[in-house]
Design a protein around this motif. Structure first.
Motif, short mmCIF file in Angstrom:
data_model
loop_
_atom_site.label_atom_id
_atom_site.label_comp_id
_atom_site.label_asym_id
_atom_site.label_seq_id
_atom_site.Cartn_x
_atom_site.Cartn_y
_atom_site.Cartn_z
N ARG A 48 -4.39 -3.08 7.43
CA ARG A 48 -3.82 -1.76 7.74
C ARG A 48 -4.44 -1.19 9.00
O ARG A 48 -4.20 -0.03 9.34
CB ARG A 48 -4.05 -0.78 6.58
CG ARG A 48 -3.50 -1.24 5.24
CD ARG A 48 -2.03 -1.65 5.30
NE ARG A 48 -1.16 -0.54 5.67
CZ ARG A 48 -0.30 0.05 4.85
NH1 ARG A 48 -0.18 -0.40 3.63
NH2 ARG A 48 0.44 1.04 5.26
N ASN A 49 -5.28 -1.99 9.67
CA ASN A 49 -5.91 -1.56 10.93
C ASN A 49 -6.70 -0.25 10.77
O ASN A 49 -6.70 0.61 11.64
CB ASN A 49 -4.86 -1.42 12.03
CG ASN A 49 -5.49 -1.39 13.41
OD1 ASN A 49 -6.58 -1.92 13.60
ND2 ASN A 49 -4.83 -0.73 14.35
N LEU B 212 -7.51 6.34 5.99
CA LEU B 212 -8.14 5.78 4.79
C LEU B 212 -7.20 5.84 3.59
O LEU B 212 -7.31 5.06 2.66
CB LEU B 212 -9.44 6.52 4.47
CG LEU B 212 -10.54 6.37 5.53
CD1 LEU B 212 -11.61 7.42 5.34
CD2 LEU B 212 -11.14 4.97 5.45
N LEU B 213 -6.26 6.80 3.64
CA LEU B 213 -5.31 6.92 2.53
C LEU B 213 -4.33 5.75 2.51
O LEU B 213 -3.67 5.50 1.51
CB LEU B 213 -4.55 8.25 2.64
CG LEU B 213 -5.42 9.51 2.55
CD1 LEU B 213 -4.59 10.75 2.85
CD2 LEU B 213 -6.07 9.62 1.19
N THR B 214 -4.25 5.03 3.65
CA THR B 214 -3.31 3.90 3.70
C THR B 214 -3.95 2.61 3.18
O THR B 214 -3.29 1.57 3.14
CB THR B 214 -2.79 3.67 5.14
OG1 THR B 214 -3.89 3.18 5.92
CG2 THR B 214 -2.25 4.94 5.75
N CYS B 215 -5.21 2.68 2.82
CA CYS B 215 -5.91 1.48 2.31
C CYS B 215 -5.21 0.98 1.05
O CYS B 215 -4.95 1.75 0.12
CB CYS B 215 -7.36 1.81 2.02
SG CYS B 215 -8.21 0.50 1.11
N ILE B 216 -4.92 -0.32 1.04
CA ILE B 216 -4.23 -0.89 -0.12
C ILE B 216 -5.21 -1.59 -1.06
O ILE B 216 -4.81 -2.32 -1.96
CB ILE B 216 -3.11 -1.85 0.33
CG1 ILE B 216 -3.68 -2.92 1.28
CG2 ILE B 216 -1.96 -1.08 0.97
CD1 ILE B 216 -2.71 -4.03 1.64
N GLN B 217 -6.49 -1.39 -0.83
CA GLN B 217 -7.54 -1.96 -1.70
C GLN B 217 -7.39 -3.48 -1.84
O GLN B 217 -7.60 -4.04 -2.93
CB GLN B 217 -7.52 -1.28 -3.08
CG GLN B 217 -8.01 0.16 -3.03
CD GLN B 217 -9.53 0.27 -2.89
OE1 GLN B 217 -10.29 -0.08 -3.76
NE2 GLN B 217 -9.98 0.76 -1.73
N CYS B 218 -7.04 -4.13 -0.74
CA CYS B 218 -6.86 -5.58 -0.81
C CYS B 218 -8.20 -6.30 -0.88
O CYS B 218 -8.27 -7.44 -1.34
CB CYS B 218 -6.06 -6.09 0.39
SG CYS B 218 -6.93 -5.94 1.96
N GLY B 219 -9.25 -5.63 -0.38
CA GLY B 219 -10.58 -6.23 -0.48
C GLY B 219 -10.90 -7.23 0.61
O GLY B 219 -11.94 -7.89 0.56
#
Lengths: 402, 261
Positions: A88-89, A29-36
């Motif tokens: 980010r899978n 979850l820390l790799t989430c780039i908040q792309c939406g």
């Protein structure tokens, strides 16, 4: 935050919301780039106070409590879109969402009435419709060849067919069961059912966050399976297949399992010689979320449909990984009134409009929920005389002369 | 505010009802038992009062099959104590059941002196709605039935109860406490209790068992059941077969023949 836990395999410690960001699975979850993209692909993303992207943001900001006390996640129909589209899978539907939904469920001040009833019924009767458990196998009397029930004849069998609730009780589901039984029979497959011993596999309860109900049903079903000897399990329920394939493994499920559609696709060559009746249908196939996005069975139903003489296969703009959910998953089957009250468009209606736009006269499906959902949507929209809904097994059965 | 809720198990009509070999009663061994719907509302009303004004809720039920699940679910919903009354025969009449329950309420420590006694107005096997008034009579307490809202005031002590009348007319009554109320419907639908909570309660809490003394009266009912039978079909509907045009034509013919068109 509460004691929600998620077992992800015997080698890993249990994940909780508290240790999530310290756990390897949670650290994704820390790799989430908040792309939406998750919120954008979510069929109810635009009406959710907390779509997946925002849930991750709230978790990372230590503000998850607001999510847990909101009913926003009742609009999650567990369609796996957010996970399937994540660049980010991140395995959102496998880890974060089940943990959050469990806590949301425990804190809901009031459960929508239809859903409340369905859950009570599932616990008490083993099916959400409050049908008698003693009549679960009553439909087999309408088939003109014998269907073996293991409790009555417990000899070892090749295929244990797990029929599931909708196809045991709903009149249209029973049509699918008769078609499925005919396919087993014609192919000469040694099969049997659990009959009245069968209960709901409980997958929708799990995806809704009703973990206790899911575990109760899992415990029961695993005991029933252990009583009999069989080579493999085949189920008509796309949700049951998904449950057996994934969360049931944490309860020791190690059986070979298949859903009827990919199962019969494996028998395509044998079936072809039997498919002699021309069906003059323009068919569009609706990908079930569980079979498609979550398990990758996109082509098998299409191979089966294309094998039927006379059939023209049309694709909806949203197909395969992009297919729009029918709205029945994760408890959505019993939330139509709630969604309507909230002013949300019913997803089954959204999907049916798309199917009609292709010019198809048949919507082919593989999940038992979809028949009643789409037939209802067709009636609501006034298309019921123009378009039919048929399970893939029904179309195969219809294409056989016998 | 101490509240007692009387819960009853009734035959579950999801299953076919069967007649017992005596021809006068239901075969309770064959069927399943379920919590009476209006008693579920009585329980919800008690929990709503507890949440609003504090106090304790005790649920009582006569021993019956599947009653333990119901009592554990009540604990999981927020009931403080559950009591199972053993002794009376299964299939007792409502008045006999009320007698046993009232006897336990009067004698069991912690049950005496409750401010409110709530139960459902009716049950599918008590369409006369005798349970609540019978309890009131046995306990020498005032009674009000068909109640759909209840706001107690512990300082008085009294309660304002909303009672339903025909044609949608509602009445508000101020009732001196303690009193017995027959609940028609709680102010909100009965709550859902997650299975995990029930499972946790089954491990951590217990059901108190209290035995009711055998009733000395030979019968508290003047009714004598002569025979119980399943509904006997006396005539069958005629099903019109064929295409919509054929069935519509046949239907019009029948209506015309009978002078309705």
């Amino acid at each position: 935050m509460g004691g929600a836990t998620l077992s992800v395999g015997s080698s890993s410690p249990e994940i909780t919301l508290e240790n999530l960001l310290q756990h390897p699975k949670g650290q994704e979850l820390l790799t989430c780039i908040q792309c939406g993209l998750c919120a954008g692909t979510c069929p109810y993303g635009e009406v959710m106070a907390y779509p997946p992207r925002r849930i991750i943001a709230m978790l990372r900001a230590g503000m998850l409590e607001s999510v847990l006390t909101s009913d926003s996640l009742l609009a999650c129909v567990a369609c796996y879109s957010c996970m399937a589209k994540c660049p980010r899978n991140i395995q959102l539907t496998e880890v974060l969402l089940p943990l959050v939904k469990e806590q949301v469920f425990l804190r809901l001040a009031e459960l929508p009435a239809e859903l409340h009833k369905a859950l009570d019924n599932t616990l008490r009767y083993g099916n959400p419709m409050a049908e008698s458990p003693r009549k679960r196998a009553a439909w087999i009397k309408t088939v003109d060849f014998p269907i073996r029930i293991l409790a009555e004849d417990p000899r070892p069998v090749d295929v244990l067919w797990f029929v599931e609730c909708q196809n045991s009780y709903h009149p249209r589901g029973q049509d699918v069961s008769r078609a499925t039984a005919k396919l087993f029979h014609v192919l000469g497959i040694d099969f049997a059912i659990l009959g009245n011993e069968e209960k709901c596999a409980g997958e929708c309860a799990r995806l809704l966050g009703e973990k206790g109900l899911f575990e109760t049903l899992t415990d029961y079903i695993m005991v029933v399976f252990s009583k009999y000897r069989f080579n493999r399990i085949v189920t008509s329920g796309a949700h049951a297949y998904d449950a057996f394939k994934h969360p049931y493994t944490a309860a020791g499920f190690k059986y070979e399992v298949a859903h009827t559609t990919p199962f019969f696709a494996d028998y395509l060559e044998q079936l072809k010689s039997r498919l002699t009746r021309k069906l003059p249908y323009a068919i569009t196939y609706h990908d079930s979320c569980c079979l498609g996005r979550h398990n990758g069975f996109y082509e098998q139903p299409r191979w089966l449909l294309q094998a039927i003489p006379g059939v023209k296969l049309l694709e909806m703009p949203h197909n395969r990984i992009s297919a729009t959910c029918c709205g029945g998953g994760g408890g959505g089957m019993w939330l139509d009134t709630y969604y309507k009250t909230k002013g949300y468009e019913r997803l089954s209606e959204r999907r049916v409009k798309e199917a009609v736009s292709t010019g198809a006269d048949v919507i082919a499906v593989s999940c038992p929920y979809e028949i009643s959902r789409f037939e209802d949507a067709l009636k609501v929209l006034g298309y019921e005389k123009k378009v039919m809904v048929r399970d893939v097994t029904e179309l195969l059965s219809e294409a056989m002369e016998v | 505010m101490n509240i007692l809720v009387v819960l009853r198990m009734v035959p579950d009509v999801v299953e076919e009802l069967e007649i017992a070999p005596d021809g006068k009663s239901l075969d309770l061994e064959f069927g399943r038992m379920v919590l009476s719907e209006s008693d579920d509302h009585a329980l919800e009303q008690a929990l709503l009062i507890k949440e609003r004004s504090g106090g304790t809720v005790t649920a009582l039920a006569l021993e019956a099959r599947e009653v333990d699940e119901v009592l554990f679910a009540a604990l999981a919903k927020g009931v403080d104590r559950v009591v199972k009354i053993t002794g009376p025969k299964e299939g007792a009449t409502t008045r006999e059941a009320a007698h046993s329950i009232a006897q336990v309420i009067s004698s069991e420590p912690g049950l005496k002196g409750a401010d409110l006694v709530l139960t459902g107005t009716q049950a599918i096997n008590d369409l006369d709605g005798l349970m609540a008034p019978s309890l009131a009579q046995e306990l020498s307490l005032p009674f009000l039935g068909i109640v759909t809202g209840l706001v107690p005031d512990s300082s008085a002590p009294s309660a304002v109860a909303v009672k339903e009348f025909p044609r949608g007319v509602g009445g508000e009554f101020e009732v001196a406490l303690p009193a017995v109320f027959g609940i028609q419907a709680a102010e909100k639908p009965p709550r859902y209790v997650p299975v995990a909570k029930v499972r946790a309660v089954m491990k951590s809490q217990r059901i108190d068992s209290v035995s009711a003394a055998a009733t000395e009266e030979p019968s508290l009912s003047l009714l004598l059941v002569l025979e119980m039978t399943k509904p006997q079909p006396t005539a069958h509907a005629e099903i019109l077969e064929g295409s919509p045009e054929q069935t519509a034509s046949a239907l019009c013919g029948i209506l015309a023949e009978r002078g309705l068109l």
